[in-house]
Design a protein around this motif. Structure first.
Motif, PDB file in Angstrom:
ATOM      1  N   ASN A  77       0.837  -1.200   0.000  1.00  0.00           N
ATOM      2  CA  ASN A  77       0.000   0.000   0.000  1.00  0.00           C
ATOM      3  C   ASN A  77       0.874   1.254   0.000  1.00  0.00           C
ATOM      4  O   ASN A  77       1.511   1.576   0.998  1.00  0.00           O
ATOM      5  CB  ASN A  77      -0.938   0.002   1.212  1.00  0.00           C
ATOM      6  CG  ASN A  77      -1.885   1.194   1.193  1.00  0.00           C
ATOM      7  OD1 ASN A  77      -1.946   1.933   0.203  1.00  0.00           O
ATOM      8  ND2 ASN A  77      -2.619   1.389   2.286  1.00  0.00           N
ATOM      9  N   LYS A  78       0.857   1.943  -1.120  1.00  0.00           N
ATOM     10  CA  LYS A  78       1.716   3.137  -1.239  1.00  0.00           C
ATOM     11  C   LYS A  78       0.983   4.406  -0.800  1.00  0.00           C
ATOM     12  O   LYS A  78       1.595   5.469  -0.681  1.00  0.00           O
ATOM     13  CB  LYS A  78       2.196   3.312  -2.694  1.00  0.00           C
ATOM     14  CG  LYS A  78       2.892   2.090  -3.279  1.00  0.00           C
ATOM     15  CD  LYS A  78       4.283   1.860  -2.674  1.00  0.00           C
ATOM     16  CE  LYS A  78       4.946   0.615  -3.230  1.00  0.00           C
ATOM     17  NZ  LYS A  78       5.617  -0.228  -2.238  1.00  0.00           N
ATOM     18  N   ASN A  79      -0.337   4.305  -0.572  1.00  0.00           N
ATOM     19  CA  ASN A  79      -1.115   5.496  -0.180  1.00  0.00           C
ATOM     20  C   ASN A  79      -1.068   5.720   1.322  1.00  0.00           C
ATOM     21  O   ASN A  79      -2.094   5.887   1.972  1.00  0.00           O
ATOM     22  CB  ASN A  79      -2.590   5.313  -0.554  1.00  0.00           C
ATOM     23  CG  ASN A  79      -2.772   5.229  -2.033  1.00  0.00           C
ATOM     24  OD1 ASN A  79      -1.951   5.755  -2.783  1.00  0.00           O
ATOM     25  ND2 ASN A  79      -3.828   4.558  -2.469  1.00  0.00           N
ATOM     26  N   LEU A  80       0.120   5.720   1.858  1.00  0.00           N
ATOM     27  CA  LEU A  80       0.189   5.693   3.312  1.00  0.00           C
ATOM     28  C   LEU A  80       1.524   6.282   3.747  1.00  0.00           C
ATOM     29  O   LEU A  80       2.559   5.961   3.164  1.00  0.00           O
ATOM     30  CB  LEU A  80       0.133   4.217   3.725  1.00  0.00           C
ATOM     31  CG  LEU A  80       0.148   3.847   5.170  1.00  0.00           C
ATOM     32  CD1 LEU A  80      -1.154   4.302   5.796  1.00  0.00           C
ATOM     33  CD2 LEU A  80       0.249   2.323   5.312  1.00  0.00           C
ATOM     34  N   LYS A  81       1.457   7.137   4.749  1.00  0.00           N
ATOM     35  CA  LYS A  81       2.709   7.656   5.295  1.00  0.00           C
ATOM     36  C   LYS A  81       3.215   6.659   6.320  1.00  0.00           C
ATOM     37  O   LYS A  81       2.489   6.288   7.230  1.00  0.00           O
ATOM     38  CB  LYS A  81       2.443   9.008   5.948  1.00  0.00           C
ATOM     39  CG  LYS A  81       3.565   9.993   5.678  1.00  0.00           C
ATOM     40  CD  LYS A  81       3.174  11.375   6.124  1.00  0.00           C
ATOM     41  CE  LYS A  81       4.173  11.781   7.190  1.00  0.00           C
ATOM     42  NZ  LYS A  81       3.746  12.914   7.964  1.00  0.00           N
ATOM     43  N   ARG A  82       4.433   6.220   6.144  1.00  0.00           N
ATOM     44  CA  ARG A  82       4.980   5.244   7.104  1.00  0.00           C
ATOM     45  C   ARG A  82       5.586   5.988   8.284  1.00  0.00           C
ATOM     46  O   ARG A  82       6.164   7.061   8.130  1.00  0.00           O
ATOM     47  CB  ARG A  82       6.043   4.378   6.439  1.00  0.00           C
ATOM     48  CG  ARG A  82       5.548   3.571   5.255  1.00  0.00           C
ATOM     49  CD  ARG A  82       4.670   2.406   5.679  1.00  0.00           C
ATOM     50  NE  ARG A  82       3.929   1.850   4.537  1.00  0.00           N
ATOM     51  CZ  ARG A  82       3.186   0.762   4.609  1.00  0.00           C
ATOM     52  NH1 ARG A  82       3.037   0.102   5.738  1.00  0.00           N
ATOM     53  NH2 ARG A  82       2.536   0.333   3.545  1.00  0.00           N
ATOM     54  N   TYR A  83       5.448   5.417   9.472  1.00  0.00           N
ATOM     55  CA  TYR A  83       6.044   6.043  10.659  1.00  0.00           C
ATOM     56  C   TYR A  83       6.648   4.976  11.552  1.00  0.00           C
ATOM     57  O   TYR A  83       6.325   3.784  11.466  1.00  0.00           O
ATOM     58  CB  TYR A  83       5.009   6.869  11.427  1.00  0.00           C
ATOM     59  CG  TYR A  83       4.007   6.007  12.183  1.00  0.00           C
ATOM     60  CD1 TYR A  83       2.805   5.633  11.582  1.00  0.00           C
ATOM     61  CD2 TYR A  83       4.267   5.549  13.487  1.00  0.00           C
ATOM     62  CE1 TYR A  83       1.895   4.834  12.267  1.00  0.00           C
ATOM     63  CE2 TYR A  83       3.363   4.748  14.166  1.00  0.00           C
ATOM     64  CZ  TYR A  83       2.183   4.393  13.554  1.00  0.00           C
ATOM     65  OH  TYR A  83       1.284   3.605  14.223  1.00  0.00           O
ATOM     66  N   ASN A  84       7.515   5.430  12.406  1.00  0.00           N
ATOM     67  CA  ASN A  84       8.146   4.562  13.386  1.00  0.00           C
ATOM     68  C   ASN A  84       8.409   5.437  14.602  1.00  0.00           C
ATOM     69  O   ASN A  84       9.208   6.381  14.528  1.00  0.00           O
ATOM     70  CB  ASN A  84       9.460   4.057  12.759  1.00  0.00           C
ATOM     71  CG  ASN A  84      10.101   2.982  13.582  1.00  0.00           C
ATOM     72  OD1 ASN A  84       9.611   2.605  14.649  1.00  0.00           O
ATOM     73  ND2 ASN A  84      11.234   2.485  13.107  1.00  0.00           N
TER      74      ASN A  84
END
Ligand code: SAH
Ligand code: SF4
Length: 369
Positions: A77-84
């Motif tokens: 899913n590329k429509n997503l901001k990834r966070y950590n």
């Protein structure tokens, strides 16, 4: 009394159900469904009390190496901001839980297997134990890992692990995952076995209302949990996420309300079968019904997972559409839940781990303690 009602009554006298009996209970409606819920509520009250324990949920990263076809944070899913979250943010959330006398926290994320992740989580576990004087219970839910990794984390202080089997029908499992080694049903089972052997309170669960899923599949899921002797269960309705491959089948699904109802029946039946395990009232229930989790508490669930992830990240941990409470802070979440629990005629227990009583019994039976 008509024959059907008599039959339901007769089944509810027992606590060991056959597959056919579970199928029949899952099909109850109206008065018969009420009988089921009354029975499960009574079992909960007798064996657990009218109580609920909190696990402060920290969704610490939505980075995932897998591509489960149902999940909104799948790798594809590329429509997503990834966070950590940073270690400091995670520790601050744990401290919040401790200061507010939550008995436990649950650390959850996408699944990554790497040396870096292993040592990061190990280190965090030690630090959380330290900041809480060893008093905060810790559940992990970070997917499939090697047995030595599970062992490392267990030694560092995690004592519960939640790994949903998602479905115990091997063919269905294959349909809802890519067909490759990374998404292997047998490895899922092996991981669950490893967790149990290492000594974790081991939890699993399934999604309810998946495409291609039958009532017989769900009955099989409950029998699996019983046979496997799980200590905890977290199961909830499957809810489509628009950016996932499985939405293609949305047209063939049970209506949301029926998925919700089936989930409550699954919880009720499991409570009757496994009287002393911990059962989570899943957040996904609330995505369908504003008081969904409270309904689950009333009929058998005894664990709630208030979200204590820092607010700004919550929108990005969308496993499914319409996920509730993504715009709240941890404080809002707590007072809201507390009020809700009292509506369900139950009481939140603070400052206690709320371990699964089943675990102690199982370990004794196995001659381990
Ligand atoms: N990555 C870990 C933990 C995070 S996912 C793991 O997979 O074990 C946690 C759970 O979210 C999954 O086990 C799955 O049952 C649930 N989930 C994912 N997508 C969902 C959806 N579309 N509807 C309902 N539940 C979903
Ligand atoms: Fe990753 Fe878990 Fe979602 Fe699968 S269910 S894609 S492992 S976060």
């Amino acid at each position: 009394m008509d024959r059907y009602r008599m039959k339901v009554n007769q089944i509810l006298e027992k606590d060991n159900f056959s597959k056919d009996e579970i199928v029949l209970l899952l099909g109850t409606e109206g008065d018969e469904k009420i009988l089921l819920f009354k029975k499960s509520a009574a079992v909960k009250e007798k064996h657990i009390g009218k109580k609920v324990w909190f696990r402060g949920l920290i969704e610490f990263s939505n980075v995932c190496g897998k591509d489960c076809l149902y999940c909104g944070i799948r790798k594809g899913n590329k429509n997503l901001k990834r966070y950590n979250l940073s270690d400091e943010e995670i520790l601050a959330a744990a401290k919040f839980a401790y200061d507010n006398r939550y008995g436990s926290i649950a650390l959850q994320s996408g699944e990554l297997e790497s040396q870096l992740v292993t040592s990061r989580i190990e280190n965090l576990l030690y630090r959380i134990k330290e900041l809480s004087d060893g008093k905060l219970g810790i559940t992990l839910s970070v997917g499939e890992q090697k047995p030595e990794v599970y062992k490392k984390w267990f030694d560092a202080g995690a004592h519960r692990y939640l790994l949903r089997v998602e479905s115990t029908n091997r063919d269905l499992y294959r349909k809802i995952h890519p067909y490759n080694k990374k998404h292997d049903f047998d490895r899922r089972l092996e991981c669950l076995k490893n967790l149990q052997e290492i000594g974790y309170q081991t939890g699993t669960g399934v999604m309810i209302g998946l495409p291609f899923q039958t009532i017989e599949d769900l009955a099989g899921d409950l029998l699996f949990m019983n046979d496997f002797n799980v200590d905890m269960c977290g199961m909830g309705p499957y809810i489509e996420h628009a950016d996932t491959p499985l939405t293609e089948y949305s047209g063939n699904l049970l209506p949301l309300r029926e998925r919700f109802d089936l989930t409550l029946k699954m919880i009720a039946i499991l409570r009757i079968m496994m009287k002393d395990i911990n059962i989570v009232a899943a957040t996904a229930l609330q995505a369908i019904d504003p008081v969904g989790r409270e309904k689950a508490v009333k009929i058998g669930a005894n664990i709630l997972m208030p979200n204590i992830t820092p607010g700004k990240y919550r929108d990005s941990y969308k496993l499914y559409d319409n996920k509730p409470c993504t715009d709240e802070s941890a404080e809002d979440c707590q007072s809201c839940l507390e009020a809700r629990v009292s509506l369900a005629d139950a009481e939140v227990v603070y400052g206690e781990w709320g371990d699964s009583k089943h675990y102690d019994k199982r370990r004794k039976d196995e001659g381990r303690i």
